[in-house]
Design an enzyme around this catalytic site. Structure first.
Site, PDB file in Angstrom:
ATOM      1  N   CYS A  41       0.771  -1.298  -0.006  1.00 53.15           N
ATOM      2  CA  CYS A  41       0.062  -0.048   0.070  1.00 53.15           C
ATOM      3  C   CYS A  41       0.901   1.161   0.057  1.00 53.15           C
ATOM      4  CB  CYS A  41      -0.836  -0.071   1.286  1.00 53.15           C
ATOM      5  SG  CYS A  41      -2.069  -1.388   1.063  1.00 53.15           S
ATOM      6  N   HIS A 100      -2.467   8.549   5.451  1.00 54.62           N
ATOM      7  CA  HIS A 100      -2.763   7.106   5.126  1.00 54.62           C
ATOM      8  C   HIS A 100      -4.328   6.548   5.275  1.00 54.62           C
ATOM      9  CE1 HIS A 100      -1.736   3.477   3.229  1.00 54.62           C
ATOM     10  NE2 HIS A 100      -1.950   2.686   4.479  1.00 54.62           N
ATOM     11  N   HIS A 152      -9.611   2.579  -0.533  1.00 56.40           N
ATOM     12  CA  HIS A 152      -7.946   2.388  -0.446  1.00 56.40           C
ATOM     13  C   HIS A 152      -7.695   1.850  -2.036  1.00 56.40           C
ATOM     14  CE1 HIS A 152      -4.336   1.523   0.445  1.00 56.40           C
ATOM     15  NE2 HIS A 152      -4.367   0.783   1.626  1.00 56.40           N
TER      16      HIS A 152
END
Lengths: 428, 401
Positions: A178, A318, A355
């Protein structure tokens, strides 16, 4: 401008961003994305790509509005990256061969299940025994399948981008989970600082949402199961956050040494002033409890930028909306920013776009640079039930005007991956 | 090309192949009087031949059983080879050095659960609602942690956990090109002063039905056991995949010297490119890369390690190029002795080149009767890898004066 003005605090060439492109579940292109993002609109929707009845998670932020010739992760990821790169190069005013290196963050590739079923259907009835892969091999021994080959190669996406845009050398395809999008930008910055190129193309793309991808994350209890109101599912920093929403997207950044960019009269959208990274050795999916590697990563990015924490005006978090990430990220930020933390706005784009996994670091870098150039902080939406243990100014639910000269953007991933970027306004 | 401000040297080698475990085992096998016997298995995956994993005790580099259980063989092999390289460089258990050490791993994907996949394919033949079947079976049959054994970047993640290498962690992908880019990137960073010490390499397990599929999709695998790598016409006889874990510790010369490290070789240059291969374009590109790598004119006192994959025509073109460009250099075809290890092929070639330059003795032929005997120890080495579908890389290494 004097020569020194093109260098950073360590005498390295300053790296400018001169073109950007983005695709997310909110739409195609920076204009539409920024309008939706600053309006607090969610791109999360019920899954339509495959049947989701009976699955614990039935929502996503897939990108289903870009045509692809075949439904697989390579075609989809390539198509997204192509679109964002066309947009970025147009904004940069570059045409013809790009003639700089390509750094591509791309999802790990596996055969689609549709391709496995198709191979299975081609097995001769007499061969339909034993391991499925032995059966597939028997099929391929009789008839090669170059299309299948190309659809399962990790290097297939960067190959096509390299051909289409005339990049130089062997393109780098990377994954830091990620954090991949941030790593792609970091590699571009490093290449320019090394003096081996004046420009680099950093691209991150993820079109890999499939039933198996979703189920794998579900089995790790990573995904939100708030299926009834998809647009409310991603709610970073709230008390009732219950996981991230799997999504797709892509972003491209044209990086150039500031000197070269200004010499050709390019418009500078911002500077990538610092990159930091630090791996976590604690666990495969969980972060060190005290957040030490995340803290070290943020500090490394600030140090690389030659800035103190006091000089950061906004943090693009994030902010995945998982119980663990948001808590750990707060701890790390609080450790670095200290008493000032309560007064630094921090928002999560993932509250709206979900995401985007491999693409996230670059998508969010584009939005961070938009904040610098437009003076608008996108909100964290769905912030209805704040987590009292995370006392942050998350720019709740509504955008805010603010003049920001430096932004910190965080990316943390499975496998102990941490990467942070500091982006700044063009030096006056 | 990178402006070299720091010389880049190799101070640690971690190598596991079908031939054995560790640097010393390879040194002994390759500097003896006799040509080593290739370890092949032509039965388990017949009609295909693979170079299998040697006997290995995972506990020697992965102390905790719990860590071993979290991985499948691909990750275990990489973590093991990385541990060997750290050991060899004198960095093992040096927490301070490892916590500032950079890491670049060339990775594909991990092992699938072929039993679950087979179950789904078999059931799917009886059903017309395959997507629903897929959801049901994947939800109930997949081991939750298997995902982590498959994820490309989790080889690096496991190296961080097991060996505490945490300065940075980057995973590069893209078949053979991943291995080339990993070394190219590490070299460029150290040369420019962006890194002082870096663990770089990759791992590949040949004994996987799901990986044989990758090459056989274009009918690339060799199917006749017992054939030599090269046939008498000069073309190759198809790909025999080879298990290999190959990691190197690269350092700036200053960093290595300051701590008194043994230097196996200097990594002078790494160059890479891609593009069309028809009508001599491949040869033109290879010629330019060889020039950019600073390769000696004819190859005197040089040994060439070719990463030819075994695709008949492609490998033949590489061989012809190398014999033309380096007529005086003995050629060692890595695939003939070790098989083709895709992402790990380039790092494997580099590890072998380092052994050759450090040995101070000639390297034996990799295939009896095929390779020229080297008259003397080489002073420099060329390592090539030409991706089976795309990407080409060349490295040049020298013995340290």
């Amino acid at each position: 401008m004097s020569k020194a003005a093109y260098k950073d605090h360590l005498g390295r060439p300053l790296v400018a961003v001169t073109g950007m492109g983005v695709v997310s579940s909110l739409g195609q292109g920076i204009k539409d994305n920024w309008a939706a993002l600053t309006a607090g609109k969610s791109g999360i929707h019920p899954i339509t790509r495959f049947p989701s009845d009976g699955l614990s998670t039935r929502i996503c932020g897939t990108v289903d509005f870009i045509d692809i010739p075949a439904a697989n992760a390579v075609e989809r990821s390539f198509a997204f990256a192509r679109e964002t790169t066309v947009e970025a190069l147009a904004q940069a005013g570059l045409s013809g061969d790009f003639d700089g290196p390509l750094f591509l963050a791309a999802p790990p590739i596996e055969p689609e299940w549709s391709a496995r079923f198709e191979l299975g259907d081609r097995v001769k009835p007499g061969d339909m025994t034993g391991n499925a892969y032995e059966q597939f091999l028997a099929v391929l021994r009789e008839h090669a399948d170059p299309a299948f080959h190309e659809a399962i190669m990790f290097g297939a996406i960067s190959e096509r981008l390299a051909d289409m845009f005339g990049t130089r050398g062997l393109p780098v395809t990377l994954s830091t989970a990620c954090a991949s999008g941030a790593t792609a930008i970091q590699l571009g910055v490093e290449a320019i600082r090394q003096g081996r190129t004046d420009r680099a193309l950093s691209v991150a793309t993820d079109g890999s949402v499939s039933a198996e991808a979703l189920i794998r994350f579900s089995l790790l209890s990573a995904l939100s199961t708030s299926n009834d109101s998809p647009e409310k599912a991603s709610r970073p920093f709230t008390k009732d956050r219950d996981g991230f929403v799997i999504a797709e997207g892509a972003a491209t950044l044209v990086l150039e040494s500031l000197e070269t960019a200004l010499a050709r009269g390019a418009r500078v959208l911002g500077i990538i002033s610092g990159c930091g990274e630090k791996a976590d050795d604690f666990h495969r999916t969980r972060s060190s409890p005290g957040g030490a590697p995340a803290i070290a990563t943020i500090r490394a990015a600030l140090e690389d930028a030659g800035l103190s924490a006091d000089e950061i005006g906004y943090i693009n978090a994030h902010g995945t909306s998982t119980p663990e990430n948001d808590k750990m990220e707060y701890l790390a930020l609080a450790a670095v920013f200290g008493d000032r933390m309560a007064h630094v706005p921090v928002s999560s784009n993932k509250s709206m776009i979900g995401h985007t996994l491999t693409a996230a670091g670059a998508v969010e870098a584009v939005f961070s640079l938009m904040t610098i150039s437009t003076g608008v902080l996108p909100p964290t939406i769905n912030y209805d039930n704040p987590d009292p243990t995370i006392p942050l100014d998350v720019v709740p639910n509504v955008k805010r005007d603010a003049t920001v000269t430096s932004v910190l953007s965080n990316s943390f991933g499975f496998g102990g991956q941490n990467a942070c970027l500091v982006m700044s306004a063009e030096p006056a | 090309m990178t402006q070299t401000r720091h010389e880049v040297v190799v101070t640690g080698i971690g190598l596991v192949t079908s031939l054995g475990v560790g640097r010393q085992a390879h040194h002994d096998a390759l500097t003896g009087a006799a040509t080593p016997v290739a370890h092949r298995d032509s039965e388990r995956f017949a009609p295909y031949t693979v170079h299998p994993l040697p006997e290995i005790d995972w506990s020697a580099q992965i102390a905790r059983r719990g860590d071993q259980r979290q991985m499948e063989n691909w990750q275990r092999l990489g973590v093991y080879a990385a541990g060997l390289a750290l050991d060899d460089a004198g960095f093992k258990d040096n927490i301070e050095a490892c916590s500032s050490m950079d890491m670049i791993v060339a990775a594909g994907g991990g092992e699938r659960d072929t039993a679950v996949d087979t179950l789904i394919i078999e059931e799917g033949r009886k059903r017309n609602d395959r997507e629903q079947l897929l959801n049901d079976k994947l939800t109930t049959e997949l081991r939750p942690t298997l995902f982590l054994a498959q994820l490309s970047n989790l080889l690096a993640g496991n190296i961080s956990i097991v060996h505490k290498v945490t300065g940075s962690s980057r995973t590069l992908m893209g078949e053979e090109g991943a291995g080339i880019s990993a070394v190219e990137t590490a070299h460029a960073r150290i040369a420019a002063g962006q890194s002082t010490h870096c663990l770089v390499g990759g791992a590949f397990i040949a004994e996987r039905l799901d990986i044989l599929l990758l090459i056989e999709a274009v009918q690339g695998l060799g199917k006749n056991s017992g054939q030599p790598f090269w046939n008498s016409g000069g073309t190759a006889n198809g790909v025999n995949l080879g298990t290999s874990g190959a990691f190197l510790v690269l350092e700036s010369l200053e960093h290595a010297t300051a701590r008194g490290a043994h230097i196996y070789a200097r990594l002078d240059t790494v160059v890479a490119d891609r593009g069309p291969r028809h009508q001599g374009r491949l040869e033109q590109r290879l010629g330019r890369l060889a020039d950019e790598a600073g390769a000696p004119a004819s190859g005197a006192e040089t040994i060439v390690f070719s990463g030819a994959s075994g695709f008949p025509e492609l490998s033949a073109r590489e061989r012809t190029f190398l014999k033309t460009r380096f007529p005086d250099a003995p050629l060692r075809t890595i695939g003939a002795l070790f098989g083709h290890s895709v992402e790990a092929q380039f790092p494997t070639g580099l590890a072998l080149a380092c052994l050759a330059l450090d040995a101070g003795a000639p390297i034996s032929p990799f295939a009896a009767g095929e390779d020229a005997v080297a008259p003397a120890a080489a002073g420099s080495a060329i390592v090539t890898t030409i991706g089976h579908a795309r990407g080409e890389g060349i490295a040049r290494l020298s013995r340290m004066p």
